[in-house]
Design a protein around this motif. Structure first.
Motif, PDB file in Angstrom:
ATOM      1  N   ALA A  61       0.836  -1.262  -0.147  1.00 20.26           N
ATOM      2  CA  ALA A  61       0.065   0.008  -0.048  1.00 20.26           C
ATOM      3  C   ALA A  61       0.822   1.225  -0.180  1.00 20.26           C
ATOM      4  O   ALA A  61       0.682   2.300   0.876  1.00 20.26           O
ATOM      5  CB  ALA A  61      -1.226  -0.027   1.244  1.00 20.26           C
ATOM      6  N   GLY A  62       1.889   1.300  -0.823  1.00 25.04           N
ATOM      7  CA  GLY A  62       2.850   2.406  -0.841  1.00 25.04           C
ATOM      8  C   GLY A  62       3.598   2.359  -2.092  1.00 25.04           C
ATOM      9  O   GLY A  62       4.118   1.202  -2.412  1.00 25.04           O
ATOM     10  N   GLN A  63       4.083   3.628  -2.640  1.00 26.76           N
ATOM     11  CA  GLN A  63       5.192   3.558  -3.463  1.00 26.76           C
ATOM     12  C   GLN A  63       6.391   4.164  -2.872  1.00 26.76           C
ATOM     13  O   GLN A  63       7.322   3.381  -2.387  1.00 26.76           O
ATOM     14  CB  GLN A  63       4.822   4.075  -4.831  1.00 26.76           C
ATOM     15  CG  GLN A  63       3.635   3.602  -5.536  1.00 26.76           C
ATOM     16  CD  GLN A  63       3.301   4.376  -7.034  1.00 26.76           C
ATOM     17  OE1 GLN A  63       4.376   4.817  -7.569  1.00 26.76           O
ATOM     18  NE2 GLN A  63       2.182   4.191  -7.441  1.00 26.76           N
ATOM     19  N   CYS A  64       6.351   5.390  -2.666  1.00 25.72           N
ATOM     20  CA  CYS A  64       7.372   5.950  -1.797  1.00 25.72           C
ATOM     21  C   CYS A  64       7.250   5.625  -0.201  1.00 25.72           C
ATOM     22  O   CYS A  64       8.288   5.817   0.669  1.00 25.72           O
ATOM     23  CB  CYS A  64       7.559   7.565  -1.976  1.00 25.72           C
ATOM     24  SG  CYS A  64       6.357   8.625  -1.505  1.00 25.72           S
ATOM     25  N   ALA A  65       5.996   5.461   0.018  1.00 27.87           N
ATOM     26  CA  ALA A  65       5.515   5.306   1.526  1.00 27.87           C
ATOM     27  C   ALA A  65       5.782   6.580   2.164  1.00 27.87           C
ATOM     28  O   ALA A  65       5.825   6.360   3.619  1.00 27.87           O
ATOM     29  CB  ALA A  65       6.417   4.053   2.109  1.00 27.87           C
ATOM     30  N   PHE A  66       5.922   7.571   1.807  1.00 27.56           N
ATOM     31  CA  PHE A  66       6.115   8.887   2.818  1.00 27.56           C
ATOM     32  C   PHE A  66       4.744   9.173   3.348  1.00 27.56           C
ATOM     33  O   PHE A  66       4.752   9.719   4.602  1.00 27.56           O
ATOM     34  CB  PHE A  66       6.335  10.079   1.911  1.00 27.56           C
ATOM     35  CG  PHE A  66       7.161  11.265   2.595  1.00 27.56           C
ATOM     36  CD1 PHE A  66       8.348  11.057   2.812  1.00 27.56           C
ATOM     37  CD2 PHE A  66       6.487  12.270   3.094  1.00 27.56           C
ATOM     38  CE1 PHE A  66       9.024  12.278   3.538  1.00 27.56           C
ATOM     39  CE2 PHE A  66       6.911  13.259   3.896  1.00 27.56           C
ATOM     40  CZ  PHE A  66       8.302  13.291   3.948  1.00 27.56           C
ATOM     41  N   CYS A  67       3.594   8.753   2.723  1.00 31.95           N
ATOM     42  CA  CYS A  67       2.353   9.115   3.483  1.00 31.95           C
ATOM     43  C   CYS A  67       2.037   8.063   4.582  1.00 31.95           C
ATOM     44  O   CYS A  67       1.035   8.153   5.373  1.00 31.95           O
ATOM     45  CB  CYS A  67       1.119   8.846   2.700  1.00 31.95           C
ATOM     46  SG  CYS A  67       1.137   7.551   1.783  1.00 31.95           S
ATOM     47  N   ALA A  68       2.842   6.954   4.682  1.00 26.55           N
ATOM     48  CA  ALA A  68       2.405   5.718   5.329  1.00 26.55           C
ATOM     49  C   ALA A  68       2.385   6.063   6.703  1.00 26.55           C
ATOM     50  O   ALA A  68       1.346   5.483   7.539  1.00 26.55           O
ATOM     51  CB  ALA A  68       3.462   4.682   5.177  1.00 26.55           C
ATOM     52  N   ILE A  83      -3.310  12.545   2.605  1.00 27.12           N
ATOM     53  CA  ILE A  83      -3.002  12.851   1.087  1.00 27.12           C
ATOM     54  C   ILE A  83      -1.896  11.890   0.967  1.00 27.12           C
ATOM     55  O   ILE A  83      -0.859  11.426   1.526  1.00 27.12           O
ATOM     56  CB  ILE A  83      -2.527  14.134   0.647  1.00 27.12           C
ATOM     57  CG1 ILE A  83      -3.592  15.145   1.138  1.00 27.12           C
ATOM     58  CG2 ILE A  83      -2.031  14.321  -0.519  1.00 27.12           C
ATOM     59  CD1 ILE A  83      -3.371  16.448   1.195  1.00 27.12           C
ATOM     60  N   CYS A  84      -2.008  11.022  -0.267  1.00 27.18           N
ATOM     61  CA  CYS A  84      -0.888  10.294  -0.786  1.00 27.18           C
ATOM     62  C   CYS A  84      -0.602  10.793  -2.224  1.00 27.18           C
ATOM     63  O   CYS A  84      -1.423  10.762  -3.149  1.00 27.18           O
ATOM     64  CB  CYS A  84      -1.274   8.633  -1.072  1.00 27.18           C
ATOM     65  SG  CYS A  84      -0.219   7.729  -1.980  1.00 27.18           S
ATOM     66  N   ARG A  85       0.608  11.396  -2.315  1.00 27.97           N
ATOM     67  CA  ARG A  85       1.131  11.897  -3.869  1.00 27.97           C
ATOM     68  C   ARG A  85       1.016  10.959  -4.709  1.00 27.97           C
ATOM     69  O   ARG A  85       1.214  11.463  -5.855  1.00 27.97           O
ATOM     70  CB  ARG A  85       1.992  13.064  -3.379  1.00 27.97           C
ATOM     71  CG  ARG A  85       1.647  14.099  -2.474  1.00 27.97           C
ATOM     72  CD  ARG A  85       3.028  14.909  -1.952  1.00 27.97           C
ATOM     73  NE  ARG A  85       2.688  15.903  -1.201  1.00 27.97           N
ATOM     74  CZ  ARG A  85       2.496  15.968  -0.002  1.00 27.97           C
ATOM     75  NH1 ARG A  85       2.286  14.860   0.730  1.00 27.97           N
ATOM     76  NH2 ARG A  85       2.187  17.147   0.901  1.00 27.97           N
ATOM     77  N   CYS A  86       1.374   9.815  -4.425  1.00 26.92           N
ATOM     78  CA  CYS A  86       1.719   8.665  -5.397  1.00 26.92           C
ATOM     79  C   CYS A  86       0.407   8.031  -5.953  1.00 26.92           C
ATOM     80  O   CYS A  86       0.514   7.415  -6.963  1.00 26.92           O
ATOM     81  CB  CYS A  86       2.523   7.430  -4.756  1.00 26.92           C
ATOM     82  SG  CYS A  86       4.355   8.235  -4.471  1.00 26.92           S
ATOM     83  N   GLY A  87      -0.486   8.347  -5.148  1.00 28.17           N
ATOM     84  CA  GLY A  87      -2.032   7.968  -5.799  1.00 28.17           C
ATOM     85  C   GLY A  87      -2.162   6.497  -5.501  1.00 28.17           C
ATOM     86  O   GLY A  87      -2.804   5.836  -6.360  1.00 28.17           O
ATOM     87  N   THR A  88      -1.960   5.997  -4.357  1.00 31.91           N
ATOM     88  CA  THR A  88      -1.966   4.581  -3.956  1.00 31.91           C
ATOM     89  C   THR A  88      -3.142   4.264  -2.992  1.00 31.91           C
ATOM     90  O   THR A  88      -3.207   3.410  -2.234  1.00 31.91           O
ATOM     91  CB  THR A  88      -0.654   3.672  -3.177  1.00 31.91           C
ATOM     92  OG1 THR A  88      -0.463   4.465  -2.304  1.00 31.91           O
ATOM     93  CG2 THR A  88       0.342   3.583  -4.471  1.00 31.91           C
ATOM     94  N   HIS A  89      -4.268   5.225  -3.367  1.00 28.63           N
ATOM     95  CA  HIS A  89      -5.177   5.324  -2.315  1.00 28.63           C
ATOM     96  C   HIS A  89      -6.142   3.738  -2.182  1.00 28.63           C
ATOM     97  O   HIS A  89      -6.585   3.319  -1.266  1.00 28.63           O
ATOM     98  CB  HIS A  89      -6.179   6.272  -2.402  1.00 28.63           C
ATOM     99  CG  HIS A  89      -5.913   7.562  -1.912  1.00 28.63           C
ATOM    100  ND1 HIS A  89      -5.179   8.487  -2.811  1.00 28.63           N
ATOM    101  CD2 HIS A  89      -5.599   8.221  -0.779  1.00 28.63           C
ATOM    102  CE1 HIS A  89      -4.680   9.527  -2.003  1.00 28.63           C
ATOM    103  NE2 HIS A  89      -4.868   9.316  -0.890  1.00 28.63           N
TER     104      HIS A  89
HETATM  105  S1  FES Z   1       2.935   6.176  -1.395  1.00 30.49           S
HETATM  106 FE1  FES Z   1       4.180   8.093  -1.824  1.00 30.49          FE
HETATM  107  S2  FES Z   1       2.967   9.558  -0.728  1.00 30.49           S
HETATM  108 FE2  FES Z   1       1.860   7.752  -0.634  1.00 30.49          FE
END
Ligand code: FES
Ligand code: FES
Length: 177
Positions: free
Chosen positions: A104-111, A155-161
């Motif tokens: 559930a994440g690409q960069c995972a900054f929002c995790a 907010i997830c900027r990578c769009g993995t909502h």
């Molecule tokens: S996975 Fe990159 S901001 Fe959510």
């Protein structure tokens, strides 16, 4: 210098912080910096810095808050703060496990915000006697800030909502038991 004692992930800690002014005009450094720089907490992150994205979320007395804008002098002495750093025990928390298993994440900054925010939200539902697994629509409303208490907006900027919603729902099935 002023100081605060808090219960951080179950451990009593104390540290000084910078405060300017007094009374209604008092300002002080943000809780986020204090947690990261004094206590090495790496879960809460600086994203927007203006209470919009949720990346800095921690639980203050079980309520998800934005630590980037929460000034330390407004945190009560002996308050309890939980961060992502203290979430796992011998095993990862179900939310952590499902975020990894469902990718559930690409960069995972929002995790951090997604996990700590939904942790506080689901625990709050359970405390209020609601042991239902939240529906996808309820989770989407929570993440978009449409809940009655206004705690959401993550907010997830990578769009993995889509995967994030699935991970929260999967973890909730275990949390509400
Ligand atoms: S996975 Fe990159 S901001 Fe959510
Ligand atoms: S960094 Fe605090 S809400 Fe974005």
């Amino acid at each position: 210098m002023a100081s605060r004692k808090i219960l951080l992930n179950g451990k009593r800690v104390a540290a000084e912080y910078q405060a300017i002014g007094s009374g209604d005009s008092e300002t002080s450094e943000a809780l986020l910096y204090w947690l990261r720089e004094r206590f090495g907490q790496q879960g809460p992150r600086f994203g927007c810095g203006v209470s919009q994205c949720g990346a800095c979320t921690v639980l203050l007395d079980d309520v998800p808050i934005r630590s980037c804008t929460r000034q330390l002098h407004t945190v009560d002495d002996n308050a309890e703060i939980r961060t992502l750093d203290g979430l796992s025990g011998k095993r990862p928390h179900p939310l952590q496990r499902e975020f990894v298993e469902l990718q559930a994440g690409q960069c995972a900054f929002c995790a951090n915000g997604m996990i700590m925010g939904s942790l506080g939200w689901i625990e709050g539902r359970i405390t209020a006697g609601n042991h239902e697994v939240p529906s996808e629509a309820e989770i989407e409303d929570f993440l978009s800030g449409a809940t009655p208490n206004g705690q959401g907006n993550y907010i997830c900027r990578c769009g993995t909502h889509t995967r994030i919603v699935a991970a929260i729902r999967s973890a909730a099935k275990e949390m509400v038991r």
